[in-house]
Structures are given as structure tokens and as C-alpha cells.
Enzyme design. Structure first.
Site, PDB file in Angstrom:
ATOM      1  N   GLU A  14     -53.424  -1.557   4.299  1.00 14.97           N
ATOM      2  CA  GLU A  14     -53.211  -1.568   5.789  1.00 14.97           C
ATOM      3  C   GLU A  14     -54.577  -1.497   6.527  1.00 14.97           C
ATOM      4  O   GLU A  14     -54.773  -1.393   7.776  1.00 14.97           O
ATOM      5  CB  GLU A  14     -52.392  -0.510   6.172  1.00 14.97           C
ATOM      6  CG  GLU A  14     -51.479   0.031   5.468  1.00 14.97           C
ATOM      7  CD  GLU A  14     -49.912  -0.598   5.991  1.00 14.97           C
ATOM      8  OE1 GLU A  14     -49.984  -1.027   6.970  1.00 14.97           O
ATOM      9  OE2 GLU A  14     -48.982  -0.733   5.392  1.00 14.97           O
ATOM     10  N   CYS A  61     -49.547  -4.999   0.821  1.00 14.46           N
ATOM     11  CA  CYS A  61     -49.864  -3.615   0.360  1.00 14.46           C
ATOM     12  C   CYS A  61     -49.882  -3.539  -1.016  1.00 14.46           C
ATOM     13  O   CYS A  61     -48.771  -4.022  -1.734  1.00 14.46           O
ATOM     14  CB  CYS A  61     -48.978  -2.703   1.270  1.00 14.46           C
ATOM     15  SG  CYS A  61     -49.273  -1.032   0.525  1.00 14.46           S
ATOM     16  N   CYS A  64     -47.648   0.349  -2.489  1.00 12.88           N
ATOM     17  CA  CYS A  64     -46.157   0.403  -2.547  1.00 12.88           C
ATOM     18  C   CYS A  64     -45.759  -1.062  -2.397  1.00 12.88           C
ATOM     19  O   CYS A  64     -45.424  -1.522  -1.301  1.00 12.88           O
ATOM     20  CB  CYS A  64     -45.607   1.181  -1.621  1.00 12.88           C
ATOM     21  SG  CYS A  64     -46.314   1.362  -0.125  1.00 12.88           S
ATOM     22  N   HIS A  68     -42.210  -3.760   1.226  1.00 16.20           N
ATOM     23  CA  HIS A  68     -41.991  -4.860   2.248  1.00 16.20           C
ATOM     24  C   HIS A  68     -41.145  -5.791   1.986  1.00 16.20           C
ATOM     25  O   HIS A  68     -40.585  -6.671   2.586  1.00 16.20           O
ATOM     26  CB  HIS A  68     -43.519  -5.380   2.542  1.00 16.20           C
ATOM     27  CG  HIS A  68     -44.352  -4.166   3.420  1.00 16.20           C
ATOM     28  ND1 HIS A  68     -44.169  -4.215   4.548  1.00 16.20           N
ATOM     29  CD2 HIS A  68     -45.347  -3.531   2.828  1.00 16.20           C
ATOM     30  CE1 HIS A  68     -44.975  -3.287   5.130  1.00 16.20           C
ATOM     31  NE2 HIS A  68     -46.046  -2.909   4.080  1.00 16.20           N
ATOM     32  N   ARG A 484     -44.240   6.213   2.755  1.00 16.41           N
ATOM     33  CA  ARG A 484     -45.015   6.789   3.858  1.00 16.41           C
ATOM     34  C   ARG A 484     -44.257   6.926   5.284  1.00 16.41           C
ATOM     35  O   ARG A 484     -45.115   7.476   6.108  1.00 16.41           O
ATOM     36  CB  ARG A 484     -46.381   5.833   4.011  1.00 16.41           C
ATOM     37  CG  ARG A 484     -47.116   6.350   2.864  1.00 16.41           C
ATOM     38  CD  ARG A 484     -48.681   5.282   2.957  1.00 16.41           C
ATOM     39  NE  ARG A 484     -49.336   5.734   1.684  1.00 16.41           N
ATOM     40  CZ  ARG A 484     -48.756   5.168   0.290  1.00 16.41           C
ATOM     41  NH1 ARG A 484     -47.828   4.649   0.495  1.00 16.41           N
ATOM     42  NH2 ARG A 484     -49.514   5.409  -0.616  1.00 16.41           N
ATOM     43  N   SER A 507     -47.736   3.289   8.790  1.00 16.85           N
ATOM     44  CA  SER A 507     -49.059   3.948   9.328  1.00 16.85           C
ATOM     45  C   SER A 507     -49.170   3.403  10.776  1.00 16.85           C
ATOM     46  O   SER A 507     -50.003   4.129  11.478  1.00 16.85           O
ATOM     47  CB  SER A 507     -50.074   2.942   8.306  1.00 16.85           C
ATOM     48  OG  SER A 507     -50.144   3.296   7.186  1.00 16.85           O
ATOM     49  N   CYS A 551     -53.629   7.024   1.927  1.00 17.99           N
ATOM     50  CA  CYS A 551     -53.874   6.592   0.822  1.00 17.99           C
ATOM     51  C   CYS A 551     -55.465   5.778   0.951  1.00 17.99           C
ATOM     52  O   CYS A 551     -55.622   4.652   1.086  1.00 17.99           O
ATOM     53  CB  CYS A 551     -53.036   5.447   0.597  1.00 17.99           C
ATOM     54  SG  CYS A 551     -52.412   5.367  -0.916  1.00 17.99           S
ATOM     55  N   CYS A 554     -62.797   8.054   1.518  1.00 18.50           N
ATOM     56  CA  CYS A 554     -63.503   7.880   2.989  1.00 18.50           C
ATOM     57  C   CYS A 554     -64.744   7.754   2.459  1.00 18.50           C
ATOM     58  O   CYS A 554     -65.389   8.581   1.589  1.00 18.50           O
ATOM     59  CB  CYS A 554     -63.066   9.204   3.286  1.00 18.50           C
ATOM     60  SG  CYS A 554     -61.379   9.423   3.630  1.00 18.50           S
TER      61      CYS A 554
END
Lengths: 575, 167
Positions: A14, A61, A64, A68, A484, A507, A551, A554
Site C-alpha cells: 500500500e 498488494c 494478501c 482485492h 487487516r 489501511s 506490514c 521500518c
């Protein structure tokens, strides 16, 4: 003095997500969440055949990949009034369950566990003691002293090699890690076992969807033939294999995931008071048991909970023009009607209007537009979506299975229901629903076998397949519950082509910027009050953001009030 | 309607055992962001050509963790991916990867970076032999399904290299 911390995670889902937070006296006083990569799928779809939309949306994505596609085919079926055969619904449900099982287990062990489990500490563990603890919480067979001894040796070799990200880049030794070395060792052991196990369950997608990743979907059903004697169809052998995969999944969830969750949680009960955030929860519901039109018989009930009042569930209809609406006051878009408007997705617009700083930059202008995510609201409320929302809406709906599962877990933790509204509650809710999903998959599987035995092999309806049978104009919503959270695709079809297509993804609900009234979205709200022991190692921020399952891996960059860099650290990598 | 399936593992239909040295040719990338999807475009080109039976072509897309089983179940892999290494767009390069750090960092549009996946595979056992064919790209273009001209022009060269590698 307050410090501005910027967490700019390199998420690969995303687009990119960035968090800016103000820290004062060791606590977060304000936070902003920004999506820093544009999504343009809506624009790609305009003018295409609605029956092809799933194949494009599925590529948005890769974590998963199915969700969609499912929302997309449902949107077209809703627009055209198509009801898929019961076997198609069951196979979609089984693929849905396989996705959840894989995704939630991967989240717990590979994207979230290392916020709580200290890998380096596990090297100091006593393998015999780890074995004793493991055997006291589960009858999972891999728990002998020798097993933990060998594993510790392997881990030591990994750490010493210095090449593997997970063992190099984290905040090992941070005082917020509370587990004894032996529990850390069990956690790391299961990190590796889960990695091995998750490879298996996704084979359900290959079997029913023909390929994985990005399995095939179909408007009007599923693109696979059921014939127990045919080599190229879903035959007896493949069905038996699916059955074994779900059995193994249920065993892994019951004997590894849930016991670990319940063993780790008591060391972190302070996190039951942190990270609550917005007090409203939205769930579109999913897993139909009597056709998608019969919402009352979904396994995950549909509805909204407001102000944490579990005595009331508000009805939700994604078709309602006054229900879901998106605004762009703080988003890099423009609307024809101007700022301040909130549009229902059928009337949604995707017109980019980037006004942010030219990268690289130190801080976003959080007073103005600061994100590529639009801000969705339900009847004006900021809503959290995801496992916690599903469990709360299910609980408040009086759904017995969900109530029992929630109550059982709370009893094991000796904690009241109020602990659910927190970072820990979000992580616990994900485990609770995984257990339910594992059980439900077995039900769907038995039902599918029973249908086949009774001679029903239909998986597709060709009624409405031909565009000539369609009305000149139609519009539909494909609502689903992705792992999610609430996911829906809104489609407008005109002259057999896609006229408008809008996605509102989990998200967007959770990570969006403030709305025009200044109401914070879930990430922004959840971070307020979160303690930060050491601004150069903001492990606590990761715990709360990761509890939503964004997900992401960082990279944290730290800035002082004047925007100068204080230091940088790479944190919680995916692996 | 009957769709041919190729499920992995034990679900494979009762057919002769696959040749022991099956080579996996895996094209990865995101089709929705222009040149970044060159690995998948390459897969589509290769798919239309004829290959010996021991060659298995797979569209890895943005598969992330879903690709781990493929990585762990083949001893020999040829991986096709985009790279932003500063070379002119369409430059084709090739190397033999030995450790996770050999892989280009994720371009930002794949979901889980290849490096992360290779790390995961390394945690589970010895790494397969992996040849990586990269195509240099200049930028990610959101909302573009087509390849730019120089990157599209590189596809025959990718195909030629794959053919040399599979022998």
C-alpha cells in the site's frame, strides 16, 4: 521541550507509510500518519471490462493477494445482481480462510513478535527450562530440551554470521523487553517453525486458484471445476490435500500460536492500557454461510460499534450514500467540488494534487495536506477496522461463537473486557479470530464435500456473463473483510465498461490523515499517550503501529525541534 | 470449464516424477508501476516460447512470502527482476547470488523485498543456486501498465540469457 520523532517505515504494501510524533516527558502528545506513495489503480481501471478488474486490483498488494480480487468480483456481481453457486461461495471462503491463517500467523511471528521477543536474550536461555515451559503451555511435539538446545546453537551461528537482518537490526536489550530468556527462545523457535509452516497453507490458493501468488478469480463463481475423478479438476486427491492443510493449520494455531500469545501477554499487561485510539469500530462482515445476500448469516457479523458501547450495534450498508465518505482536506488530491467535501465512493474522484515538500524532506506540513491517503469516515466518525473491530462487532452482536472465543481468552489472561481497547487487545483479537477461522475452515470444507457427494458440482453461473445481458448503467459494492480490516470496492459500469472504480482499503481507514474537523484517524489517535523510553529507540511506537498490522519494515529517522537529524536507526525489519 | 492446475507438493496429479534438476525461472515485479514489472513482462514473453520440460516458468508478481515455498523447493533458480542501479534503462546484467546481501534492495514496489525472502530461505536451509538477471530501469511510474521503449527492447536479451543458463 518536545521532540519530533519521524518514523518513515519502508513499507512495501500500500505504498510507504510515515509517522511523525511529538514526544514530551516520555509520552507521545500528538501524531500524524502519512501515506507517501501514490496509488493509482482507479485510474488504470477506467474504461476496462469490469470482468477483468480483479486481475489488476489483485496486483495492488502481494501480502494478501486474494482480497482485492474477491472484493472486485463481488462489486461486479453486486452491480449485475449475480448470485454465485454455493460451492463457489464455499471455495471463496476456503481461500479466504487460508489467506487469514497465513497472514495472521506471519504477522504475529514475523512482523510483530520481535517487538516483544528479544532474540539476543534467547541465546542466554536454559534449554531445559525452555522445554519445561513449552510443555506446560502446549502439547506441541517439538519441545524437548534437545530441540531447544539444537535450536539455540543454530541461532548463535546466525547471530555470529552477522548477515541476517533480523538478528542485526533491532533494539535488543531495550528495557521494554520483559520476557525471560526461555520464553524468548520459545518465541524465536516458533518464528522459524511458522516460517516453514506458512509455505504450506497457501497451497490452498494454488489448488483452487490455479496459481499462487495472484490466484485466479472469476465473476460469477470460481475458475475451477469440481470433479472427483478428473485429473485436471479439483479431484478427490486435491480435496483430501486441502483437508490436510487445514487440519495442520488448526493444529499450528491451537498448539503454537494461541499458547504463545497467552504465554507472552501476561508479561505485557501494561500494554492493555496503551494504544486504544479511536473508540469506534467498523466491520462489513464476511464469510457467508447462506449466500452473500444473506448478511445476517455471515460468520463475521456486519455493523459498527460507537464510543466503545458494546450494548449496541449500528447497522452498516456500504451502498448508503450517507455512510462511507472520503474527504481530502489533508490529502494530496483535489475534488471538483473543492475542499471540505466528503464523497461517497460511487461519486469518488482520483485527481492528484501533490503540494508536499520535494523529497528528501525533514518534516511534512501537517497543518495542510500531508498524505496520499484520503480520509474515510462512516457517518462522520473515524473508525478502526481489523481484527479488533471484527471481534468487538461480533461480541456486541451477540454472536455466540465470537463471544465464547473472546471470553475464553480474557479468562485465560484473567483480564476484563476493557483490555481489548488497546495495543495488546488488538494483537489478542487477531489470535482469537485466527482460532475461529481455523475452525470455520473445517466447516466450509465439510460442507463442500457434502455438496459434491450430493451431486452438486456447480462452481460458476454464466447468467449475466455476456455484456449484452447487462443494463446500460449499473453500480455495485464489493464488501469484504481483509485480514487487516474492512475492504470495499465501489464500481460504476456504463455501456459495459468501467466508468468509475474506487477502493477504500483497511489501511486507508486506519492510517489516513485527520479529517477536515481535525478528528484523528486510528493510528494517529492510538499513538497518543504511548510511552517512549528512549526517543532514539522508539520501540513502543512500533508496538502500537504494528498491532494494526501495517506490514512494514521500518527505518526510523529522528529529528529535533528545528528539523535537524538527531540520529537514525533501522528497526524491526520484516526479517 | 476445466482449468489446468499446477499445485505444488503432494497434490500434483499422478504424472511421471518431474526431472530431478528442475530449473525455476521466476519473474518478479509489480505490473502496476510501469518498468518495475519488467520481470513479469519477461515471464510473459518466455511463456510464449518453447522450453525443455525441466524448465518451470512462474509469474512471481509481488508475491512476497508466498514465494518462499518456490525458493525452498528448487535447487536451481533463475530470477528476473528490475534494478535501479544507475545504468542506462534497458541494460541487462547477470550475477550469481550467494548470500542475501547480494540481492538488490527492494525497489519499493515489491511487497516483501527479495533480500528479506532470501534471508528467510537461508533460515530454513541451504540456499538454492540462484542466477539473477536484472534489467535496469530509471523510475517507477504509478498507473502505467506498459514498459518504456528501452526496457521493452531488453526482453529478447533476457530471453537469450535464460536460454543459455538453462542449457
Amino acid at each position: 521541550m518536545s521532540t519530533r520523532i519521524v518514523v518513515d517505515p519502508i513499507t512495501r504494501i500500500e505504498g510507504h507509510l510515515r509517522i511523525e510524533a511529538e514526544v514530551k516527558d516520555g509520552r507521545i502528545t500528538d501524531a500524524w500518519s502519512a501515506g507517501t506513495m501514490v496509488r493509482g489503480i482507479e485510474t488504470i481501471l477506467k474504461g476496462r471490462d469490469p470482468r477483468d478488474a480483479w486481475a489488476f486490483t489483485e496486483r495492488v498488494c502481494g501480502v494478501c493477494t486474494t482480497v482485492h480480487a474477491l472484493a472486485s468480483v463481488r462489486s461486479v456481481e453486486d452491480a449485475l445482481g449475480v448470485a454465485v453457486p454455493p460451492n463457489a461461495e464455499l471455495i471463496r471462503n476456503l481461500m479466504f480462510c487460508a489467506q487469514y491463517l497465513q497472514d495472521h500467523v506471519v504477522h504475529f511471528y514475523h512482523l510483530h513478535a520481535l517487538d516483544w521477543v528479544d532474540v539476543v536474550s534467547s541465546l542466554k536461555a536454559d534449554p531445559a527450562e525452555a522445554s519445561r515451559i513449552a510443555q506446560s503451555i502446549s502439547n506441541w511435539p517439538k519441545s524437548s530440551p534437545q530441540y531447544f538446545h539444537d535450536l539455540q546453537k543454530r541461532l548463535t551461528a546466525f547471530v555470529e554470521s552477522g548477515q541476517l537482518g533480523i538478528f542485526a537490526n533491532a533494539y535488543w536489550g531495550h528495557p521494554a523487553y520483559k520476557l525471560p530468556p526461555e520464553v524468548n527462545l520459545i518465541g524465536v523457535a516458533h518464528y522459524l517453525e511458522a516460517l516453514e509452516w506458512q509455505k504450506e497453507i497457501v497451497k490452498v490458493h494454488t489448488i483452487f486458484g490455479g496459481k499462487n501468488p495472484h490466484p485466479n478469480y472469476l465473476v460469477g463463481g470460481v475458475p475451477c471445476a469440481l470433479n472427483i475423478d478428473e485429473a485436471n479438476a479439483i479431484n478427490a486427491e486435491r480435496l483430501a490435500y486441502v483437508g490436510r492443510l487445514f487440519e495442520e493449520a488448526a493444529r499450528f494455531v491451537e498448539q503454537v500460536y494461541l499458547p504463545d500469545l497467552l504465554a507472552i501477554a501476561p508479561f505485557y499487561l501494561d500494554w492493555a492500557e496503551i494504544g486504544g485510539g479511536v473508540s469506534n469500530y467498523l466491520c462489513y462482515g464476511d464469510l457467508p454461510t447462506n449466500g452473500f445476500a444473506d448478511v445476517a448469516r455471515f460468520k463475521f457479523p456486519r455493523g459498527a460499534v460507537l464510543d466503545r458501547d458494546l450494548s449496541k450495534v449500528h447497522p452498516v450498508d456500504p451502498h448508503d450514500p450517507d455512510g462511507v465518505r472520503e474527504s481530502i482536506d489533508h490529502s494530496w488530491y483535489s475534488y471538483n467540488g473543492g475542499e471540505g467535501k466528503a464523497l461517497h465512493p460511487w461519486d469518488g474522484e482520483t485527481k492528484f494534487n501533490y503540494t508536499g515538500p520535494k523529497p528528501p524532506y525533514d518534516n511534512l506540513n501537517v497543518g495542510g495536506k500531508y498524505s496520499w491517503l484520503k480520509t474515510p469516515r462512516w457517518k462522520g466518525h473515524a473508525m478502526e477496522v481489523g481484527p479488533l473491530a471484527r471481534m468487538l462487532v461480533g461480541y456486541a452482536s451477540g454472536n455466540q461463537e465470537i463471544k465464547d472465543a473472546v471470553t475464553e481468552t480474557l479468562a485465560a489472561l484473567k483480564a476484563p473486557a476493557a483490555v481489548l481497547f488497546s495495543t495488546l487487545g488488538r494483537t489478542a483479537a487477531r489470535g482469537i479470530e485466527t482460532r475461529l477461522i481455523a475452525r470455520w475452515a473445517t466447516e466450509f470444507y465439510s460442507q463442500l464435500l457434502a455438496n459434491i457427494r450430493n451431486g452438486d458440482s456447480r462452481t460458476f453461473t454464466k447468467e449475466k456473463w455476456e455484456p449484452a445481458t447487462w443494463p446500460a448503467q449499473a453500480r455495485g459494492v464489493g464488501a469484504s473483510e481483509a485480514p487487516r480490516g474492512a475492504l470495499a470496492h465501489w464500481i460504476v459500469i456504463k455501456d459495459q465498461k468501467i466508468e468509475n472504480y474506487q477502493l477504500v482499503v483497511p489501511s486507508t481507514w486506519n492510517a489516513s490523515p485527520r479529517d477536515g474537523q481535525g478528528q484523528r484517524s486510528p493510528y494517529e489517535a492510538a499513538l497518543i499517550g504511548t510511552p517512549v523510553h528512549d526517543p532514539t529507540q522508539p520501540l513502543e511506537i512500533l508496538r502500537t503501529v504494528h498491532s494494526f498490522d501495517p506490514c512494514l519494515a521500518c527505518a526510523v529517522h529522528l529529528y529535533d525541534d528545528r528539523g535537524g537529524r538527531l540520529g537514525a536507526a533501522s528497526t524491526a525489519p520484516v526479517l | 470449464m476445466v482449468v489446468s492446475l499446477h499445485p505444488g507438493g503432494q497434490a500434483a496429479p499422478a504424472a511421471p516424477a518431474p526431472p530431478p534438476a528442475e530449473v525455476l525461472v521466476l519473474g518478479v515485479g509489480n505490473l502496476l508501476v510501469g518498468d518495475e514489472g519488467v520481470g513479469v513482462h519477461a515471464f510473459r514473453v518466455l511463456e510464449r516460447e518453447t522450453w525443455p520440460p525441466h524448465v518451470r516458468l512462474v509469474d512471481g508478481g509481488t508475491g512476497g512470502f508466498h514465494l518462499l515455498d518456490l525458493l525452498c523447493s528448487h535447487a536451481r533458480i533463475i530470477l528476473i527482476d528490475a534494478t535501479r542501479d544507475g545504468a542506462p534503462p534497458g541494460t541487462v546484467a547477470q550475477f550469481r547470488a550467494r548470500v542475501a546481501a547480494d540481492f538488490p534492495p527492494a525497489l519499493g514496489a515489491h511487497d516483501i523485498g527479495l533480500r528479506d525472502l532470501i534471508t528467510a530461505a537461508a533460515l530454513l536451509g541451504p540456499l538454492p543456486e540462484i542466477d539473477v538477471i536484472t534489467v535496469s530501469i530509471a523510475e517507477l511510474k504509478p498507473m502505467t501498465l506498459e514498459l518504456s521503449a528501452p526496457v521493452a527492447a531488453a526482453l529478447p536479451e533476457v530471453s537469450r540469457r535464460v536460454r543459455t543458463l538453462v542449457g
